[in-house]
Design an enzyme around this catalytic site. Structure first.
Site, PDB file in Angstrom:
ATOM      1  N   ARG A  44      93.354  25.316  73.976  1.00 33.98           N
ATOM      2  CA  ARG A  44      93.318  24.061  73.223  1.00 33.98           C
ATOM      3  C   ARG A  44      94.854  23.967  72.430  1.00 33.98           C
ATOM      4  NH1 ARG A  44      91.172  24.543  68.549  1.00 33.98           N
ATOM      5  NH2 ARG A  44      89.315  25.563  69.174  1.00 33.98           N
ATOM      6  N   TYR A  96      95.380  -3.624  72.825  1.00 29.09           N
ATOM      7  CA  TYR A  96      94.247  -3.239  73.641  1.00 29.09           C
ATOM      8  C   TYR A  96      92.869  -2.794  72.934  1.00 29.09           C
ATOM      9  CZ  TYR A  96      91.822   0.361  76.067  1.00 29.09           C
ATOM     10  OH  TYR A  96      90.717   0.878  76.742  1.00 29.09           O
ATOM     11  N   ASP A 167     102.935   1.354  71.855  1.00 27.26           N
ATOM     12  CA  ASP A 167     102.142   1.730  72.970  1.00 27.26           C
ATOM     13  C   ASP A 167     102.878   1.109  74.365  1.00 27.26           C
ATOM     14  OD1 ASP A 167     100.429   1.880  74.956  1.00 27.26           O
ATOM     15  OD2 ASP A 167      98.608   1.534  73.867  1.00 27.26           O
ATOM     16  N   LYS A 192      96.991   4.952  83.156  1.00 25.96           N
ATOM     17  CA  LYS A 192      97.187   3.899  84.093  1.00 25.96           C
ATOM     18  C   LYS A 192      98.350   4.122  84.940  1.00 25.96           C
ATOM     19  CE  LYS A 192      94.136   2.100  81.340  1.00 25.96           C
ATOM     20  NZ  LYS A 192      94.425   1.522  79.987  1.00 25.96           N
TER      21      LYS A 192
HETATM   22  C1  LIG Z   1      93.803   1.737  78.508  1.00 21.92           C
HETATM   23  C2  LIG Z   1      94.854   1.786  77.466  1.00 21.92           C
HETATM   24  C3  LIG Z   1      94.534   2.459  76.390  1.00 21.92           C
HETATM   25  C4  LIG Z   1      93.689   3.596  76.050  1.00 21.92           C
HETATM   26  O1  LIG Z   1      93.691   4.515  77.208  1.00 21.92           O
HETATM   27  P1  LIG Z   1      92.565   5.247  77.789  1.00 21.92           P
HETATM   28  O2  LIG Z   1      93.269   6.230  78.388  1.00 21.92           O
HETATM   29  O3  LIG Z   1      91.332   4.515  78.593  1.00 21.92           O
HETATM   30  O4  LIG Z   1      91.763   6.089  76.700  1.00 21.92           O
HETATM   31  C5  LIG Z   1      95.562   2.210  75.306  1.00 21.92           C
HETATM   32  N1  LIG Z   1      96.412   1.280  75.421  1.00 21.92           N
HETATM   33  C6  LIG Z   1      96.620   0.487  76.363  1.00 21.92           C
HETATM   34  C7  LIG Z   1      97.605  -0.688  76.500  1.00 21.92           C
HETATM   35  C8  LIG Z   1      95.777   0.740  77.657  1.00 21.92           C
HETATM   36  O5  LIG Z   1      96.023  -0.154  78.584  1.00 21.92           O
END
Ligand SMILES: *Cc1c(COP(=O)(O)O)cnc(C)c1O
Length: 377
Positions: A44, A96, A167, A192
């Site tokens: 961890r 998001y 982000d 992504k």
């Molecule tokens: C998908 C996404 C998230 C969340 O990510 P996960 O891996 O699904 O927890 C956060 N910000 C954006 C812009 C996203 O497209």
């Protein structure tokens, strides 16, 4: 090394001379029989495979520190853990859905104020309340693809002594590097583009501040959502092809935009820079290209169901940034956590579609979209 090479070699050569890093699955590590601890103690807190993924991501971002988490939301939660009761977080509109859910439901329970800013590019330091401790944005925003001036927000955040987190999931470090633009924290859902194959959940937080990095490591160890070794390996593998995947995806995205711009059935078309000349100018200044996500609305006279039914391999599913093209309805899928008034304020209509372009042949993608439009008449 240039960034395209860093995608392959950025984690450095493994100590065992493997061409790829080994997957170290051990939950615990034998320690020397004295007060000192070995380099690795318990998974961890630290793991060699995850550390290799972190070196790779820090390398392509040009960041000093990276922390990998089990999901993008765990990475977002780590950033939000910097905020204390009584403080306030500023968000851009149309973020998001999971981030909105956190802000809308969790923050109030913990006496943290939230404000959504409609015109972040016009925000001035004097507009910012004294209890604001964090500005959290996406650029481009999801799913409206508004462009936010990262340098501008970094300047006013630093004037006020507060943090800016970006982000950067939609852009990737290949197209936009928030830390270079002045942000304190850059974060990703590596689920992504970075992972890129629809078979992995992962998140990463990057920073150049040592103290922030120590906090992010502490949060990860304390809340217990580190990226697992196997997933770290998948992420390392995914990033190696990021540059070539993205090149194809962007090329096809420009073709889709050209095609949709000529079709009268498309009554709204959003992509980074589409909303105004000012946003286009900011996008050109702070990013290398527009990425591979667009959103659009069909003429209400068309049959949306028939359109979606005629799209062949362009599947109806959430997510983006993978090799597969995907289409979804944000209002009822990715952004279902939004209150109705916030959907309206964000401009997310119930018939808005978000298209994430994959690496399939661009000719096939254009043909499928054309047949979708024809069949929807
Ligand atoms: C998908 C996404 C998230 C969340 O990510 P996960 O891996 O699904 O927890 C956060 N910000 C954006 C812009 C996203 O497209």
């Amino acid at each position: 090394m240039r960034i395209n090479s860093r995608c392959i070699h950025g984690s450095g050569r493994p100590t065992d001379d493997g061409v790829v890093p080994a997957i170290q699955l051990s939950s615990t590590f034998y320690q020397p029989h004295d007060e000192t601890l070995g380099e690795w103690e318990y998974q961890r807190g630290g793991n060699p495979t995850r550390a290799a993924a972190e070196r790779l991501l820090a390398s392509i971002e040009g960041a000093r520190y990276a922390n990998c988490y089990a999901t993008g939301m765990a990475a977002t939660a780590a950033v939000f853990s910097l905020v204390n009761p009584g403080e306030k977080v500023l968000f851009c509109r149309s973020i998001y859905g999971g981030t909105y859910r956190y802000a809308h439901s969790y923050f109030p329970q913990h006496r943290i104020d939230v404000e959504f800013v409609d015109q972040p590019n016009a925000l001035q330091a004097s507009d910012i309340d004294e209890n604001v401790s964090l500005i959290f944005i996406e650029s481009p925003t999801n799913p409206m693809l508004h462009v936010i001036d990262i340098q501008h927000l970094a300047q006013i955040a630093h004037k006020k002594g507060i943090l800016l987190a970006v982000d950067n999931t939609f852009m990737t470090p290949l197209l936009q590097r928030p830390l270079d633009l002045g942000a304190d924290i850059s974060l990703y859902s590596a689920t992504k583009y970075l992972g890129g194959h629809g078979d992995l959940l992962a998140g990463v937080v990057l920073t150049n501040h040592e103290q922030l990095h120590e906090k992010f490591s502490f949060f990860r160890n304390t809340y217990g959502a580190p990226l697992a070794p196997f997933d770290s390996y998948s992420l390392l593998r995914g990033v190696k092809t990021l540059a070539v995947r993205l090149e194809r995806q962007i090329q096809t995205t420009h073709r889709v935009i050209d095609f949709f711009s000529q079709r009268s059935e498309i009554v709204e078309l959003n992509y980074p820079g589409s909303h105004s000349l000012a946003e286009e100018e900011i996008q050109n200044r702070q990013a290398k290209d527009i990425g591979a996500v667009i959103s659009f609305r069909l003429d209400p006279k068309l049959n949306k169901r028939k359109f979606l039914d005629s799209l062949g391999f362009i599947g109806y599913a959430v997510s983006l940034g993978g090799v597969e093209s995907l289409i979804c309805t944000p209002a009822t899928m990715t952004h279902e956590a939004y209150q109705p008034q916030d959907l309206v304020a964000s401009g997310i209509h119930s018939d808005l579609l978000r298209l994430a372009i994959g690496i399939e042949d661009g000719d096939d993608i254009l043909e499928l979209l054309a047949s979708g439009l024809d069949n929807a008449q």
